[in-house]
Design a protein around this motif. Structure first.
Motif, mmCIF file in Angstrom:
data_model
loop_
_atom_site.group_PDB
_atom_site.id
_atom_site.type_symbol
_atom_site.label_atom_id
_atom_site.label_comp_id
_atom_site.label_asym_id
_atom_site.label_seq_id
_atom_site.Cartn_x
_atom_site.Cartn_y
_atom_site.Cartn_z
ATOM 1 N N VAL A 216 0.769 -1.224 -0.062
ATOM 2 C CA VAL A 216 -0.064 -0.008 0.019
ATOM 3 C C VAL A 216 0.847 1.255 0.109
ATOM 4 O O VAL A 216 0.662 2.255 -0.705
ATOM 5 C CB VAL A 216 -0.881 0.069 1.227
ATOM 6 N N PHE A 217 1.987 1.357 0.896
ATOM 7 C CA PHE A 217 2.923 2.334 0.831
ATOM 8 C C PHE A 217 3.530 2.434 -0.617
ATOM 9 O O PHE A 217 3.611 3.867 -0.940
ATOM 10 C CB PHE A 217 3.967 2.098 1.899
ATOM 11 N N LEU A 218 4.004 1.362 -1.414
ATOM 12 C CA LEU A 218 4.510 1.873 -2.620
ATOM 13 C C LEU A 218 3.465 2.164 -3.461
ATOM 14 O O LEU A 218 3.575 2.970 -4.589
ATOM 15 C CB LEU A 218 4.919 0.327 -2.855
ATOM 16 N N SER A 219 2.096 1.717 -3.455
ATOM 17 C CA SER A 219 1.279 2.420 -4.257
ATOM 18 C C SER A 219 1.046 3.721 -4.104
ATOM 19 O O SER A 219 0.708 4.459 -5.101
ATOM 20 C CB SER A 219 -0.171 1.511 -4.237
ATOM 21 N N LEU A 220 1.282 4.262 -3.053
ATOM 22 C CA LEU A 220 1.045 5.896 -2.798
ATOM 23 C C LEU A 220 2.232 6.905 -2.934
ATOM 24 O O LEU A 220 2.113 7.830 -3.136
ATOM 25 C CB LEU A 220 0.387 6.016 -1.389
ATOM 26 N N ALA A 221 3.443 5.915 -2.799
ATOM 27 C CA ALA A 221 4.651 6.880 -2.669
ATOM 28 C C ALA A 221 4.967 7.163 -4.095
ATOM 29 O O ALA A 221 4.359 6.745 -5.210
ATOM 30 C CB ALA A 221 5.642 5.954 -2.324
ATOM 31 N N PRO A 222 5.677 8.359 -4.364
ATOM 32 C CA PRO A 222 5.990 8.789 -5.768
ATOM 33 C C PRO A 222 7.014 7.739 -6.272
ATOM 34 O O PRO A 222 7.325 6.702 -5.803
ATOM 35 C CB PRO A 222 7.115 10.153 -5.179
ATOM 36 N N THR A 223 6.984 7.925 -7.629
ATOM 37 C CA THR A 223 7.745 6.820 -8.570
ATOM 38 C C THR A 223 9.016 6.693 -8.145
ATOM 39 O O THR A 223 9.964 7.785 -7.762
ATOM 40 C CB THR A 223 7.657 7.253 -9.882
#
Length: 309
Positions: free
Chosen positions: A127-134
Motif C-alpha cells: 500500500v505504501f509503494l502504491s501511494l509513494a512517488p515513482t
C-alpha cells in the motif's frame, strides 16, 4: 524424733526440704501486727511460687509444639525468610495464554503469528509503494504492486489534494432484457448512485458497499481507459469486467429475472454535474450535466444466469 517432730510449725515440701515456718498463734487469740504482716508476706511469696510453677507447666506444650514445627520446617528446607515461621507453601499460579499450551501447540501458535505478521508487513509495504512517488522499486515491480492493491485496497487521497473534487458524478445503467416470451426490450436509465445516496441518507451506519462500491468501480474504469473509452493499461479488461458485474448484479435487484427476464446487454454512462459555488462568490459554472456514454457490453452466460447476484 525427726525434723518434723522438732518443729511442728514447719510444712513438708515435696522436694524433701522444709519451707519457712509459719508464725505460731498468739496465746491471747489475737494476732499482733507483726504476725499478720509475716503471714501475708509468706502467703504472697508462696502464691507467687505456685503461679510460677503453673505458668512453667503450661508453657511447656506451646513451646514444644513450636520447637517441633520449627524442626519439621528445617527438615523440609523451609525457612522463615521464604514463607514465614508458621506459613504454608502457597499454590503455584495457573498458566494462561500460550504458556498453557503443550510444546507442539506453542510452536504452531508461534508459526501462525509469524505468518500473520509477515503478511501484515507485506500488505503495508504494498500500500505504501502504491501511494509513494515513482521510485526504483515501483518502476521494476509496479505490476506486482498494482495486482496486490487494486481494486480492493486502493487508497484515494483526492480529498486532501490542493484542488479537491468539485463535481458530482452519478453512474447510470440501462439494459436489454430478453423476456419470457422471447422478445427483447430495453430498460430505461437507472441511476445507481442515486439509489446509494437514498440508502445512505439518514442512515447512521451505512455499509461500505453503499458508499464506495459503484463509485470505486467507475474510478477504476476511468483510471485505466482513455477519453474514447479504450483501455490504455493492462488492467483495462479487468476494470470492464468488474464494473459490468456490479451493474448487472444491481439491475437484477431492481428488475428480477423471474419477473422481467434475463439481461442480455448493458450500457453504462456517467453524469457529471458541477457543484455550484456559494452565493457570495463571483464564480459562475455551468449547472448542466455532462455525460460520458460507454458502448454496449454483452453480458456473459454466467452473469446472465445470475451467478453474481
Amino acid at each position: 524424733m525427726d525434723a518434723y517432730d522438732k518443729d511442728p510449725g514447719a510444712r513438708p515440701d515435696p522436694g524433701g526440704s522444709a519451707r519457712a515456718r509459719l508464725p505460731e498463734p498468739s496465746p491471747t487469740g489475737v494476732d499482733s501486727r507483726e504476725d499478720v504482716d509475716s503471714r501475708e508476706g509468706m502467703e504472697s511469696s508462696a502464691d507467687m511460687d505456685a503461679r510460677a510453677d503453673e505458668e512453667s507447666s503450661l508453657d511447656v506444650g506451646p513451646r514444644a509444639g513450636k520447637d517441633s514445627r520449627a524442626g519439621a520446617a528445617a527438615v523440609r528446607g523451609e525457612g522463615a525468610g521464604a514463607f514465614g515461621a508458621e506459613g504454608a507453601v502457597p499454590p503455584a499460579a495457573p498458566r494462561t495464554g500460550v504458556a498453557a499450551l503443550s510444546p507442539g501447540y506453542q510452536v504452531a501458535a508461534a508459526l501462525a503469528l509469524a505468518v500473520v505478521g509477515v503478511a501484515a508487513c507485506v500488505h503495508l509495504l504494498m500500500v505504501f509503494l502504491s501511494l509513494a512517488p515513482t521510485n526504483t522499486v515501483t518502476k521494476q515491480h509496479g505490476n506486482a504492486v498494482a495486482e496486490w492493491v487494486y481494486p480492493e485496497f486502493e487508497q484515494n487521497w483526492k480529498l486532501f489534494a490542493p484542488n479537491p473534487l468539485q463535481q458530482n458524478i452519478a453512474v447510470q445503467v440501462r439494459a436489454v432484457v430478453r423476456a419470457k416470451d422471447g422478445g427483447l426490450r430495453t430498460i430505461g436509465w437507472t441511476d445507481l448512485s442515486a439509489q446509494d445516496g437514498a440508502a445512505i441518507d439518514g442512515n447512521p451506519v451505512p455499509s461500505h458497499a453503499q458508499q464506495n462500491e459503484v463509485r470505486r468501480a467507475w474510478d477504476f474504469f476511468t483510471a485505466t481507459h482513455s477519453a474514447d473509452n479504450r483501455p490504455d493499461r493492462m488492467r483495462g479488461a479487468l476494470s470492464e469486467q468488474y464494473l459490468r458485474r456490479i451493474v448487472v448484479m444491481r439491475l437484477y435487484r431492481t428488475y428480477p429475472a423471474d419477473r422481467d427476464g434475463v439481461i442480455q446487454r448493458v450500457q453504462i454512462r456517467s453524469s457529471t454535474t458541477n457543484v455550484q459555488p456559494p452565493e457570495w462568490s463571483g464564480e459562475r459554472v455551468s449547472d448542466k450535466p455532462v455525460y460520458r456514454v460507454l458502448p454496449w457490453w454483452t453480458v456473459t452466460a454466467d452473469e446472465a444466469a445470475g451467478g453474481v447476484r
